[in-house]
Design a protein around this motif. Structure first.
Motif, short mmCIF file in Angstrom:
data_model
loop_
_atom_site.label_atom_id
_atom_site.label_comp_id
_atom_site.label_asym_id
_atom_site.label_seq_id
_atom_site.Cartn_x
_atom_site.Cartn_y
_atom_site.Cartn_z
N VAL A 102 1.41 71.84 32.70
CA VAL A 102 1.51 71.99 34.37
C VAL A 102 1.99 73.63 34.69
CG1 VAL A 102 2.48 71.16 36.28
CG2 VAL A 102 1.54 69.76 34.72
N ASN A 103 3.26 74.29 34.08
CA ASN A 103 3.67 75.25 34.44
C ASN A 103 2.56 76.36 34.13
OD1 ASN A 103 5.89 76.79 35.17
ND2 ASN A 103 5.69 77.62 32.97
N VAL A 104 1.53 76.37 33.11
CA VAL A 104 0.87 77.32 33.13
C VAL A 104 -0.16 77.44 34.09
CG1 VAL A 104 -1.16 78.08 31.44
CG2 VAL A 104 0.87 77.39 30.45
N LYS A 105 -0.73 76.15 34.43
CA LYS A 105 -1.48 76.14 35.79
C LYS A 105 -0.83 76.49 36.83
CE LYS A 105 -5.08 73.53 38.02
NZ LYS A 105 -5.84 72.36 37.99
N GLU A 106 0.34 76.03 37.37
CA GLU A 106 1.01 76.20 38.46
C GLU A 106 1.21 77.94 38.70
OE1 GLU A 106 4.58 73.71 38.37
OE2 GLU A 106 4.06 73.60 40.68
N TYR A 119 -1.19 64.82 52.13
CA TYR A 119 -1.56 63.53 51.25
C TYR A 119 -0.35 63.99 49.71
CZ TYR A 119 -4.71 66.63 48.14
OH TYR A 119 -5.21 67.52 47.41
N ILE A 120 -0.16 62.74 49.09
CA ILE A 120 0.66 62.96 47.83
C ILE A 120 -0.43 62.45 46.74
CG2 ILE A 120 2.71 62.04 46.66
CD1 ILE A 120 3.86 61.49 49.37
N ASN A 121 -0.32 63.18 45.47
CA ASN A 121 -1.02 62.57 44.37
C ASN A 121 -0.36 61.94 43.45
OD1 ASN A 121 -3.67 63.38 44.93
ND2 ASN A 121 -3.51 65.49 44.01
N ILE A 122 -0.54 60.83 42.92
CA ILE A 122 0.19 60.25 41.68
C ILE A 122 -0.75 60.21 40.61
CG2 ILE A 122 1.89 58.50 41.02
CD1 ILE A 122 2.44 57.72 43.79
N PRO A 123 -0.98 61.02 40.06
CA PRO A 123 -1.97 60.98 38.79
C PRO A 123 -1.65 59.87 37.55
CG PRO A 123 -0.67 62.78 38.33
CD PRO A 123 -0.18 62.31 39.75
N THR A 124 -2.64 59.19 37.17
CA THR A 124 -2.16 57.94 36.38
C THR A 124 -2.88 58.35 34.91
OG1 THR A 124 -4.22 56.89 37.10
CG2 THR A 124 -2.07 56.51 37.90
N THR A 125 -3.82 59.49 34.97
CA THR A 125 -4.44 59.78 33.59
C THR A 125 -3.76 60.97 32.94
OG1 THR A 125 -6.14 60.89 34.52
CG2 THR A 125 -6.50 58.42 33.99
N LEU A 126 -3.75 61.47 31.62
CA LEU A 126 -3.38 62.91 31.40
C LEU A 126 -4.48 64.02 32.12
CD1 LEU A 126 -1.51 64.36 29.69
CD2 LEU A 126 -3.02 63.96 27.69
N LEU A 127 -5.61 63.76 32.12
CA LEU A 127 -6.39 64.66 32.59
C LEU A 127 -5.95 64.87 33.95
CD1 LEU A 127 -9.01 66.65 32.41
CD2 LEU A 127 -10.33 64.50 33.36
N SER A 128 -5.70 64.10 34.79
CA SER A 128 -5.38 64.36 36.25
C SER A 128 -4.10 64.99 36.40
CB SER A 128 -5.46 62.95 37.13
OG SER A 128 -4.53 62.12 36.79
N MET A 129 -3.01 64.68 35.34
CA MET A 129 -1.74 65.14 35.42
C MET A 129 -1.78 66.64 35.37
SD MET A 129 0.49 62.24 33.32
CE MET A 129 0.46 60.50 34.16
N VAL A 130 -2.62 66.92 34.17
CA VAL A 130 -2.57 68.60 33.85
C VAL A 130 -3.43 69.42 34.60
CG1 VAL A 130 -1.48 67.88 31.59
CG2 VAL A 130 -4.09 68.30 31.82
#
Length: 353
Positions: free
Chosen positions: A210-214, A113-124
């Protein structure tokens, strides 16, 4: 766990087309909720790779992140010809990426699957890192699996459709990433002006977050060690969230985490010496932007019982925390007694007013 590719999009349609082309699939599905179906899907519908996609649309909000909705997604995948070689695209906020990811993890024992997050919460947060799941028995994310998306496409243009509350919800997770990383990132996050949002600056901050989480997830994909740093603010935050859900007045996830960080920063100060000046600078930002959750001391036992059910606990009745001795100085596998947790709730009530 499979490596996840996070793409900060310059051209969403081109980046999505490229991501889809990396898969050899027999049928393509796209999962939306009633909001993203109206507000976000039209931005992608003339994308050539989606022209034959089968749409699955579900109700919005955390109230639908449950077994009944999951079963509906499974049934749609099965009835519309899905196989173990199918591909699912999740277009939405954290509820969609969590539930859609879990549906992908379990349908035919796992489809890509591919995620395309549309909220800031889901993006980060929700869309990145491989955690999927649903709520169950009034408990947040009680059932789930580690199963990362092959690609996560982050497009900050979606954020212009968000109201202030949802923007702030995602920003709480960014603030957490600042607290567990380094002082300069934390300080920059405290300066962001929500009254005059600069989306170019926000995209830069998202990339750093995102880099911190990754970086953390790559070191510990299954949360055996340092990935527990990402749980900062969540032990009490999830209890706040479960309490609100149980009372039928749900709060946004990021708000609960922000309030949880108030308590866990205070515990960090007491236990491992988190600096008092940084404690109150952070609390001031949270108080000014997130308000407070209203409860009384009669609710303390309810919070404590929710915490006892937290997935992060290593043993029955032992409540685990991630604490900070300073910004970026992480102390995992910390515990607190019932009396200490009640003291944290007292501090919250007194400080947040």
């Amino acid at each position: 766990m499979n490596k996840q590719q996070v793409i900060i999009c310059q051209n969403l349609k081109e980046d999505l087309t490229q991501a889809v082309r990396t898969h050899n699939y027999d049928r393509l599905f796209i999962l939306t909720d009633e909001h993203t179906n109206v507000l976000c899907l039209p931005l992608l519908e003339d994308t050539e790779c989606l022209k034959d996609a089968v749409k699955i649309n579900i109700g919005p909000g955390d109230i639908h992140k449950n077994l009944e909705t999951l079963a509906y997604v499974w049934s749609q995948l099965g009835e519309k010809g899905g196989t173990r070689h199918s591909l699912l695209v999740n277009l939405g906020g954290g509820m969609i990426t969590d539930l859609g990811g879990f549906a992908a993890a379990t349908f035919k024992r796992g489809i890509p699957y591919i995620n395309i997050p549309t909220t800031l919460l889901s993006m980060v947060d929700a869309a990145v890192g491989g955690k999927t799941g649903i709520n169950f028995n009034d408990l947040k994310n009680e059932i789930g699996a580690f199963y990362p998306a092959d690609q996560v496409l982050i497009h900050s243009g979606f954020l212009k459709t968000l109201d202030r509350h949802n923007l702030l919800s995602g920003y709480a997770e960014m603030l957490k990433h600042g607290l567990i990383s380094h002082v300069s990132h934390w300080a920059e996050l405290l300066k962001f002006d929500f009254d005059h949002a600069d989306y170019n600056l926000l995209q830069k901050l998202i990339g750093e977050s995102v880099n911190v989480k990754e970086t953390v997830v790559k070191k510990d994909p299954f949360e055996k060690n340092i990935r527990k740093a990402l749980n900062f603010g969540h032990t009490i935050g999830h209890a706040f969230e479960s309490f609100s859900l149980h009372a039928n007045r749900p709060v946004l996830h990021g708000y609960a985490v922000a309030w949880g960080m108030v308590c866990e920063l205070y515990l960090s100060h007491l236990r491992v010496g988190f600096p008092k000046d940084k404690l109150y600078q952070t609390i001031r930002f949270i108080k000014e932007n997130y308000g407070r959750l209203h409860f009384t001391c009669d609710d303390y036992e309810t919070f404590y019982n929710f915490m006892k059910h937290d997935k992060k606990n290593s043993a029955a009745g032992v409540i685990n925390f991630t604490l900070l001795a300073d910004i970026g100085d992480i102390r995992i596998n910390q515990t607190a007694t019932q009396e200490e947790i009640y003291e944290l709730l007292d501090f919250y009530s007194e400080t947040m007013g």
